[in-house]
Structure formats: C-alpha cells, structure tokens
Design an enzyme around this catalytic site. Structure first.
Site, mmCIF file in Angstrom:
data_model
loop_
_atom_site.group_PDB
_atom_site.id
_atom_site.type_symbol
_atom_site.label_atom_id
_atom_site.label_comp_id
_atom_site.label_asym_id
_atom_site.label_seq_id
_atom_site.Cartn_x
_atom_site.Cartn_y
_atom_site.Cartn_z
ATOM 1 N N CYS A 150 3.107 0.563 17.968
ATOM 2 C CA CYS A 150 4.012 1.561 17.764
ATOM 3 C C CYS A 150 5.007 1.820 18.904
ATOM 4 O O CYS A 150 5.813 2.373 18.772
ATOM 5 C CB CYS A 150 3.264 2.895 17.613
ATOM 6 S SG CYS A 150 2.122 2.777 16.243
ATOM 7 N N HIS B 262 -1.466 0.374 5.391
ATOM 8 C CA HIS B 262 -0.808 -1.037 5.580
ATOM 9 C C HIS B 262 -1.529 -1.826 6.790
ATOM 10 O O HIS B 262 -1.392 -2.899 6.943
ATOM 11 C CB HIS B 262 0.608 -0.842 6.176
ATOM 12 C CG HIS B 262 0.743 -0.317 7.543
ATOM 13 N ND1 HIS B 262 1.238 -0.969 8.467
ATOM 14 C CD2 HIS B 262 0.561 1.341 7.998
ATOM 15 C CE1 HIS B 262 1.419 -0.139 9.493
ATOM 16 N NE2 HIS B 262 0.989 1.295 9.339
ATOM 17 N N THR C 111 -0.886 7.952 11.397
ATOM 18 C CA THR C 111 -0.358 8.956 12.153
ATOM 19 C C THR C 111 -0.482 10.444 11.761
ATOM 20 O O THR C 111 -0.888 11.292 12.477
ATOM 21 C CB THR C 111 1.277 8.796 12.480
ATOM 22 O OG1 THR C 111 1.490 7.304 13.200
ATOM 23 C CG2 THR C 111 1.641 9.660 13.372
HETATM 24 N N1 PLP Z 1 -4.303 4.504 14.793
HETATM 25 C C1 PLP Z 1 -4.256 3.559 15.263
HETATM 26 C C2 PLP Z 1 -5.418 2.882 15.752
HETATM 27 C C3 PLP Z 1 -3.363 2.362 15.004
HETATM 28 O O1 PLP Z 1 -3.374 1.271 15.296
HETATM 29 C C4 PLP Z 1 -2.160 2.735 14.011
HETATM 30 C C5 PLP Z 1 -0.886 2.014 14.046
HETATM 31 O O2 PLP Z 1 -0.537 1.196 14.653
HETATM 32 C C6 PLP Z 1 -2.227 4.308 13.875
HETATM 33 C C7 PLP Z 1 -3.226 5.175 14.067
HETATM 34 C C8 PLP Z 1 -0.750 4.958 13.229
HETATM 35 O O3 PLP Z 1 -1.036 4.285 11.833
HETATM 36 P P1 PLP Z 1 0.402 4.494 10.803
HETATM 37 O O4 PLP Z 1 1.381 3.133 11.214
HETATM 38 O O5 PLP Z 1 -0.121 4.651 9.483
HETATM 39 O O6 PLP Z 1 1.130 5.829 11.032
#
Ligand code: PLP
Length: 389
Positions: free
Chosen positions: A333, A208, A75
């Site tokens: 998310c 992760h 993110t």
């Molecule tokens: N981008 C994509 C394509 C994702 O699938 C995700 C999480 O699901 C993210 C960004 C966000 O990553 P993080 O959970 O490390 O913030």
C-alpha cells in the site's frame, strides 16, 4: 510493459483472479441482479446470491452467517473493527478507553488506531516485537488494563510474512481484560487454516489476496462485539455497514476463499518449496544477502524478505521491473514511498540495511520457471547496482 514475459512475485500485494472466482462472478452476472434489499424477483435473486456467499464465508470461518459483514476490502474491515469498537466504548461512558496493537500492524489498523487516539479519552499503545517480528506477549500483557477495549494483532505480516502466536496472545488478553481481539488475516488467508482465527472476536479478510476481486472484503464479528458503524445509511449488513452490497464481488470472494481453503495444504507445501528454492539460489549467489526474518521463525510459505546490503531497493525494483520481474519493497500500500518501513524498524533492522530490503511473494500460480528466471535476473540486477557501502 517490458517485452519479456512477466515473472509475478508480488502476490502479497494482489493476486490473480482464480478461475473459480471468475466463474462465480460470471454466473452471478448471468441473470437479473436487483438491489438485494428489494422485493421483486431481480432483488430476490441478488439477495439469494449474497446470502449464499455469506453462508459460504461463514462456513469457512466456522462462524454464524450473521457474524459476516461484507465490506469494500481489508482496509475498510480493519477501520470498521477499530473505529467501531472504540466509538461504542466512548458512547457508553466518559471513562478512558485503551487500544493495544502490535507494532507491525498494516497501516489500515495502525492509522485507524492513530485516528481513534486523536480523541483525548483514547490511549493507544503499540506492543513491541522481537527481531523476527513476533509480538512480545509479556509486553502486550503489561499494556492491558481494565480500560482496554481492543487488542489488534495480525495473524501474519504483509511485509515479512511472520506469523503471530495468535492463540497464546488471545489467552493472555482473556486472562487480563474483556477487550475485543481483532486479527487481520488478510495475508494469512491463502496459506494458513482459518481455524487459527477462531479465538479472535473480529477477523479481517480481503478478497483480492486470495484470488478474488479487488474491492471486496469481510469483517467477521462475534455477536458479543457491538460495533458503531463507520458508514451510515440504509442499515445494510445488520446496520454495521450501510451501502448497497456488491453482490457479484461477494460471490467472487466466497468462491475464491473456498478454492483457497480446498487447496491450502497442497499450495502451502508447493509454494513453500518454490520459495525455499528461490531463497537458496539468491543466498548462494549473493553472499552478503540475508533473510530479514531469522531461521526458525514461522513465516508464510509465499514470503521471501531479503536485505541486500549495498543495494538501493528502489533502484533494484526499477531494474527488475524493466526485466519483467514484479517484486516489492514491502508494504504494497505504500509502494513507491521512500519512508522506512515501520515493520523493519520495530524489528530492529538498521536503516542502512532496510534500504536494501525487498519482498518476493509467491502464490498458488507461481511455477518453477518463475523462480529460476527471477533468481537469475535478481543476481544480474544486484551485480549491476551494488555499491560497497
Ligand atoms: N491488511 C493487510 C495485512 C494487508 O496486507 C492489506 C493489503 O495489502 C490490507 C489489510 C488492505 O487490504 P485491501 O487492499 O483489501 O484494502
């Protein structure tokens, strides 16, 4: 928690910590760890571990170590890429600034673009995709202009697993403007060769999703891109991301990504075969079920996205959870959110069909028994829930 053993088919949401990552993190913690910006021995040790992690990630991406910015996750990497590029352009002149993204980007990109476009000088255009979720390169090209400073197209989609023709997209951008290209490779990293990102100017990764710790990410940024920071402070990460670095997390991320790269080809073949077996079992037992992404589309090997007509996704996920099957409605998310998925909407999936959309996502830790158990329990759960609409 249900008493039955868990069948974890939600690797796209988060994946279990790999032993290699756990070992690297334990080794980092096993000695004195100072703040890597300091000068005493504990700080020097932290700095050495951090820089080794940076070197390893840079090597895996075939980029210079100075291109690697450690962040708090996918993110933040996406936000830094979008906001950082736009803010630099806005500061340079009073001219209009254009941002182009695919219509299926993760909210970390999409909402960052929306936020950037609150400035009157910034125009944000979302490029349409076809029924498989693949970017329409012609439409993308039409949306580019001399004011375009950023093009964001993910390497693979988190909901459907659809892989984008990134190289062709970058070629099309380069032929028309000087925009920086961001690719979010968060989902692709466990299964696709990282060389596929080499044409992009910026690449987002999240630890992760590859078996590293939660809360660590990377934004790889080519030297040609000048980013205005989102976080201001002590000037760490060559001023691109202030804040004391998570040295243990960085070590875990480098080890996880390294292990993922070593086993990538074998894992993709094995996981892809298991996914196909799950698809076969479910489609045979549930004749009205359809794969959301049409056959012939390149999809990540761990993803199986299905539309189950007459089934309410939220109800199905609850029943499955009670029986120990962990799956998802799509975007991790937004899990629990009842809003229709922008990804499915942009692919032209009707809302009634999208209501019964589920994502099973397999990972390197998935075994044949998981697939068999999940198939039997999903069929049972669907039979108990199906309402003929
Ligand atoms: N981008 C994509 C394509 C994702 O699938 C995700 C999480 O699901 C993210 C960004 C966000 O990553 P993080 O959970 O490390 O913030």
């Amino acid at each position: 928690l249900p008493e039955a053993p868990l069948t974890y088919l939600d690797h796209a949401a988060t994946s279990p910590l790999r032993p290699e990552a756990a070992a690297a993190m334990a080794a980092a913690r096993a000695g004195p760890l100072g703040n890597p910006t300091g000068s005493h021995p504990a700080a020097q040790r932290a700095r050495r571990i951090l820089e080794e992690a940076r070197d390893e990630v840079a090597g895996l991406l075939d980029r210079a170590p100075s291109d690697i910015v450690f962040t708090s996750g996918g993110t933040e990497s996406d936000n830094l890429a979008v906001a950082g590029t736009v803010r630099t352009a806005l500061a340079r002149s009073d001219a209009a600034v254009g941002v182009v993204s695919s219509a299926v980007e993760h909210p970390a990109v999409r909402e960052a673009c929306r936020a950037a476009a609150r400035d009157d000088r910034v125009t944000w255009v979302e490029t349409p995709v076809d029924g498989a979720g693949v970017v329409d390169i012609g439409a993308l090209a039409d949306g580019l202009g001399t004011s375009t400073v950023l093009v964001a197209v993910m390497l693979a989609n988190n909901e459907t697993g659809t892989v984008q023709p990134l190289e062709k997209i970058v070629d099309s951008v380069r032929a028309r403007c000087d925009a920086a290209v961001l690719t979010d490779a968060v989902q692709a990293a466990p299964f696709l060769p990282l060389e596929m990102t080499s044409a992009a100017d910026m690449v987002s990764l999240s630890a992760h999703k590859v078996g590293g710790p939660v809360g660590v990410g990377v934004l790889a940024v080519s030297a040609s891109v000048e980013l205005t920071p989102v976080l201001w402070g002590g000037g760490q990460e060559r001023t691109r991301r202030s804040g004391t670095q998570d040295v243990v997390g960085a070590a875990g991320m480098a080890a996880a990504l390294g292990a993922a790269c070593v086993e990538r080809e074998a894992a993709a073949a094995r996981v892809g075969a298991l996914r196909d077996r799950l698809a076969h079992s479910l489609l045979r037992a549930l004749p009205t079920a359809v794969r959301t992404v049409p056959a012939g589309t390149e999809v990540l090997p761990g993803h199986l996205h299905l539309c189950l007509p007459g089934v309410d996704r939220e109800e199905l996920l609850v029943v499955l959870a009670e029986r120990g099957v962990c799956a998802s409605g799509g975007s991790s998310c937004a899990s629990g959110a009842l809003e229709p998925s922008h990804v499915l909407a942009s692919m032209g999936v009707e809302e009634t069909r999208a209501r019964g959309a589920v994502r099973f996502s397999l990972g390197p830790a998935t075994v044949a028994g998981d697939v068999e158990r999940a198939a039997a329990l999903v069929v049972e759960a669907v039979a108990s829930l199906r309402r003929d609409l």
